[in-house]
Design a protein around this motif. Structure first.
Motif: not given
Length: 472
Positions: A6-8, A299-301, A305-307
């Protein structure tokens, strides 16, 4: 199959759904689907470009034969509809539109009522199946408004739903995959758009737009793999993983598409962000599409960076598709997506993020994201400045940006500047002075196009299962 985080989360055990939803294929496994396909394919050759059937033509079919085929379409839709209760209202309206087409003597079809009854964005559930039948053209596919039948599934994993809800609101976006389709989709088309349907009048607004992520991902993997091998690109391990995994690529594309699609309506923009009603030089369209992709890249970068697990994959997908496939796909007549890919490569090359040496393409994987974001900034600045400029001045400023990295055709009038044009004409007339191939391919891309020609041709009609239509 690769487990998709999950991107979260950065590295916990939370996973997304499969992206292809429930197993099986309720529609395509039902006997009525084969009946529907056969009947639609029988009708298609009788139709003219506008979707009508001319019974006065020398080789026209008998009216009774057409009526019989249409009856089979109607019965098949009625047999399949109970499998899809969420589409009941649409299928009922569809049957009425089909009957009205027949009652009207198969004139230019009008399926506005059934189009307005179809609301796939209202219930975005992972794996939800739809049966779609419309007279329509298929973008980058069949230009005629033929009757088409498509069985498809929605791709809406929980992690994507959460990002759309909290960060990238896009209520009209519907990522989908093919189950099976009639010949209009045995092409390069990867979208299902309501504006392609034959209707008596355009609706005030469209409420959905579908993109086939399985076709996008399969095409991306095939062309990128061939380009990487041809150019000798050394890939990081996670980039290799992306090219090897259809499921991972599909989920990468749904995130890319979702952010790209919403970007058309965000930022410093003209009133008609899609430029649908504007006649402009094709580099303006190219810059708009590139802006949306580079905004997605930016936005993908941030996500990486946010995991968020998918951020890195989206960056690879944008770079590879833009650098390897877009410039050498399609003809050279106003190829605005190809132009955007050429510009990205030239920008990266001139800023030492990519190098072509000893017949190998070397990508600086640390520098490439920084330089890509830098190009995004230049395009955003162009848009901001354009707010205070007349249209023609803005077009020249955009031309200057592009021609700073790509060489115009030697015979270009636009390249000679404003003094070479009749500025007494309205701007839309000056578009006629733009060459069909205003910015020809570089020698690098001319050579690459020859190497990739066969693999690009082989992706026509491709799905997650390979080329050609999905087996029923």
């Amino acid at each position: 199959m690769t487990e998709i985080l999950s991107p979260a989360t950065a590295s916990n055990d939370s996973t997304g759904t499969s992206g292809t939803g429930a197993s099986g294929g309720g529609v395509v496994r039902h006997p009525a689907w084969a009946v529907l396909k056969q009947a639609v394919e029988e009708i298609r050759p009788w139709q003219l470009k506008d979707g009508s059937i001319d019974f006065s033509a020398q080789d026209a079919p008998q009216r009774a034969v057409v009526d019989s085929a249409l009856d089979r379409v109607v019965r098949a839709v009625e047999d399949l509809s109970p499998l899809l209760p969420h589409d009941t209202a649409y299928h009922q309206a569809l049957v009425k539109d089909l009957r009205r087409w027949s009652d009207g003597g198969y004139a230019v079809p009008d399926f506005l009522d059934s189009l307005l009854a179809f609301h796939p964005a209202a219930e975005r559930t992972d794996g939800l199946e739809h049966l779609v039948v419309f007279p329509m053209y298929t973008q980058n596919g069949n230009p005629d408004r033929n009757l088409e039948a498509v069985a498809l599934r929605v791709v809406w994993p929980e992690w994507l739903s959460e990002l759309e809800r909290t960060r990238y609101d896009n209520p009209l976006f519907v990522p989908i995959t093919f189950e099976d389709f009639t010949p209009g989709y045995d092409t390069n088309s990867a979208v299902l758009f309501p504006e392609t349907v034959a209707v008596r009048e355009a609706p005030e607004r469209f409420t959905w737009g579908g993109i086939f992520c399985d076709r996008e991902a399969a095409r991306f993997r095939a062309v990128s793999r061939a380009a990487v091998d041809t150019l000798g690109v050394a890939l990081p391990e996670d980039a290799e993983e992306l090219l090897a995994d259809q499921e991972l690529s599909q989920q990468t594309f749904v995130l890319w598409d979702m952010i790209h699609d919403r970007t058309h309506s965000h930022g410093d923009l003209p009133f008609d962000p899609f430029m649908i009603k504007q006649r402009q030089p094709f580099w303006m369209y190219g810059l708009e599409e590139l802006r949306c992709d580079l905004t997605t890249f930016k936005e993908a970068v941030k996500l990486e960076a946010e995991g968020h697990g998918m951020g890195r994959y989206v960056q690879y997908a944008i770079l590879f598709d833009r650098l390897f496939r877009f410039p050498v796909t399609g003809d050279r007549v106003r190829n605005y997506d190809g132009l955007g890919g050429q510009l990205l490569f030239a920008y990266l090359h001139k800023h030492d993020a990519v190098r072509w040496t000893d017949n190998k393409l070397r990508i600086d994987w640390e520098r490439a994201p920084q330089v890509t974001n830098q190009l995004c900034g230049e395009i955003e600045q162009l848009y901001r400045d354009g707010i205070d400029r007349p249209k023609l001045v803005h077009w020249f400023a955009a031309y200057e940006l592009v021609s700073g990295y790509l060489s115009p055709h030697p015979g270009s009038v636009w390249a000679k500047g404003p003094d070479a044009l009749d500025l007494g004409l309205p701007p839309r007339k000056l578009v006629d002075e733009v060459l069909a191939d205003e910015f020809p391919l570089s020698m690098f891309y001319e050579a690459l196009a020859k190497k990739l020609r066969d693999v690009i041709a082989s992706t026509k009609g491709i799905t997650a299962h390979g080329t050609g239509r999905v087996a029923a």
